[in-house]
Design a protein around this motif. Structure first.
Motif, short mmCIF file in Angstrom:
data_model
loop_
_atom_site.label_atom_id
_atom_site.label_comp_id
_atom_site.label_asym_id
_atom_site.label_seq_id
_atom_site.Cartn_x
_atom_site.Cartn_y
_atom_site.Cartn_z
N LEU A 137 25.20 -14.84 22.01
CA LEU A 137 24.40 -15.84 22.76
C LEU A 137 23.69 -16.06 21.26
O LEU A 137 22.88 -17.28 21.74
N THR A 138 23.81 -15.54 20.47
CA THR A 138 22.94 -16.44 18.84
C THR A 138 23.13 -17.56 19.08
O THR A 138 22.48 -19.07 19.13
N PHE A 192 22.21 -19.42 21.62
CA PHE A 192 20.32 -20.30 22.07
C PHE A 192 19.72 -21.13 20.26
O PHE A 192 19.38 -21.80 21.19
N ARG A 193 21.23 -21.34 19.96
CA ARG A 193 20.68 -21.94 18.55
C ARG A 193 20.62 -24.14 19.05
O ARG A 193 20.18 -23.95 19.08
N GLU A 194 21.90 -23.64 19.56
CA GLU A 194 22.10 -25.06 20.72
C GLU A 194 21.15 -25.35 21.64
O GLU A 194 20.27 -26.53 21.42
N MET A 195 20.44 -24.47 22.26
CA MET A 195 20.05 -24.56 23.13
C MET A 195 18.75 -24.91 22.79
O MET A 195 17.90 -25.72 23.03
N PHE A 196 17.77 -23.91 21.43
CA PHE A 196 16.77 -24.54 21.63
C PHE A 196 16.71 -26.07 20.66
O PHE A 196 15.37 -26.10 20.47
N THR A 197 17.48 -26.24 19.94
CA THR A 197 17.83 -27.67 19.37
C THR A 197 17.53 -28.69 20.53
O THR A 197 16.84 -29.58 20.24
#
Lengths: 95, 211
Positions: B137-138, B141-146
């Motif tokens: 998940l972490t 999330f990192r990919e999506m937030f970017t």
């Protein structure tokens, strides 16, 4: 991974060969539209994955904190690096 | 800002469509499963074209220097430093676990599997599966937030910010948005940074899992 890079290089060659064509100045818009399409389908995959949705509430908060920390740390460090690099480049071009 | 709102809404729309079953990719069989991969290839090709056709191509290539390697190094160091701080906030995992999850650098498939495997012997099957899921998940999330936040990151923290935030995904999934918002000149930085971060993942994850 290898094929992705090859596709990129192939595109670069095609772009270089046709750099005089006016159509290619609109590639930026095509990229934006494709990014949106990809995001939509990533959303579809996430939304239809029950395992991800189930675990989301239980472990999601911890993951959220860790993800935001990782992003914040790397972004802050990189921003500092950019300031230093950028200043150097300006000085070099002035001399 | 308009770009960010649009990206978030399109992604959420996709989530809703997938969750409600309105967009059932199974209908298309295997092609439906792989549609994001095909789109990624299309994107890479388009990004290639925009770089190849860029009138400033010579200047961009001329700007490449060994200094470029400093970007992935600072990206990894920044991620680790703040992941260490985050371990104080997260109840479920200690310092080494936080660092192992953080050093996934957005490479969620590899990091979650590695952590799940490597932690099984020392922490037990259940805790290992939990840590693996958090890692998954972490890093998703990192990919999506970017993907979603690239325009804002770029405006607030400069053109390096989306590349740093993308971590290992800077040269695949996140490359198009980086080029779109940070500019064509950042392409070499994104590729070098993405590749180096990507290679660091297996080493760092195994290292932090050994504690």
């Amino acid at each position: 991974m290898f094929y992705l890079i090859m596709t990129l290089i192939l595109g670069a060659c095609a772009g270089f060969a046709g750099r005089k064509l006016k159509v290619l100045s609109h590639t930026g818009k095509a990229v934006s539209v494709t990014v949106l399409a990809m995001l939509f389908f990533l959303g579809v995959e996430t939304g239809s994955d029950e395992q991800v949705l189930e675990n989301f509430s239980a472990l999601g908060l911890q993951a959220l904190i860790l993800a935001l920390s990782g992003i914040a740390g790397s972004v802050v460090f990189a921003a500092v690096l950019y300031r230093i690099l950028f200043r150097n480049r300006k000085e070099r071009s002035r001399s | 800002m308009k770009g960010t709102v649009l990206t978030v809404s399109v992604f959420l729309l996709g989530c809703a469509a997938g969750w409600s079953g309105l967009a059932d990719m199974e209908i298309f069989g295997e092609a439906g499963d792989d549609v994001t991969i095909y789109l990624l290839y299309l994107l890479m090709f388009l990004v290639g074209i925009s770089v190849g056709a860029n009138p400033n191509l010579k200047k961009i290539l001329g700007s490449v220097s060994p200094k470029i390697l400093l970007l992935p190094v600072t990206t990894v160091l920044g991620t680790l430093a703040f992941s260490a701080l985050a371990s104080l906030l997260v109840s479920g995992c200690g310092l080494a676990d936080s660092l192992a999850i953080g050093s996934g650098m957005g490479y969620y498939s590899l990091s979650s599997v590695l952590i799940g495997q490597l932690k099984e012997a020392s922490a037990g099957a259940q805790l290992a599966a939990e840590l693996g899921t958090i890692a998954l998940l972490t890093n998703i999330f990192r990919e999506m937030f970017t993907l979603v936040g690239a325009p804002l990151l770029c405006r607030w923290f400069g053109p390096f910010a989306p590349i740093a935030s993308a971590g290992a995904t800077a040269f695949d999934v996140c490359l198009p948005v980086i080029v779109r918002y940070s500019g064509d000149a950042m392409l070499p930085y994104a590729i070098v940074s993405g590749v180096v971060c990507d290679m660091s993942v297996p080493f760092l994850v195994s290292f932090f899992c050994s504690f």
